[in-house]
Design an enzyme around this catalytic site. Sequence first.
Site: not given
Length: 213
Positions: A13, A88, A127, A160, A171
């Site tokens: 987003k 949020r 990633r 990471r 998350r």
Amino acid sequence: MKIVMLGAPGAGKGTQAKMIAAKYGIPHVSTGDIFRANIKNGTELGKEAKSYMDKGALVPDELTVRILLDRVAQDDCAKGYVLDGFPRTIPQAEVLDAELTKLNDKIDFAINVDVPDENIVRRMSGRRSCPSCGATYHIVHIPPKQEGVCDKCGAALVQRDDDKEETVKNRLKVYHEQTQPLIDFYEKKGVLQNVDGTVDSEEVFAAIVKILG
Ligand SMILES: [Zn+2]
């Protein structure tokens, strides 16, 4: 044109918000950026926010809202803005709504970039980044020439902590609990627009442009 971007972390987003801002000539207002700017410029709001961050505490909703309202009251936001990372939570959305109502104003579009959790986990956990030069890769989409080695500097690539599957899943869990109700909130207001976020970013953007006109 006042726009709220919704979507899970990793749904893309932020990328879409930047593209909208560029095409329609309105500011991309990211809460992360305005916090950093206030802190860097040593404003009263920034000092207040920093006092929480220094303690490792969350910045309270009420302060986040004040920082956001201070930003959107600036001249460059007069024609509209794209909010990224705010609201949020439902309390934040309600305060924003109440403040806009006072100004005889409202959010015009809430754009939900919809990507199933499995896709996000696959995207993020693929990633890899270079600890030495900062280059980023993806094991499927942007693989390095030699597996596990940075094309630019030859260092060994790492995953990471933020991109580890468990972290991503946590998350997403927080996102669904906290932010998902916002989708219902904006749906009730009649401004929710869902776009398929699983296609490439240019296609997602084309769908958004169709909605915004
Ligand atoms: Zn490198």
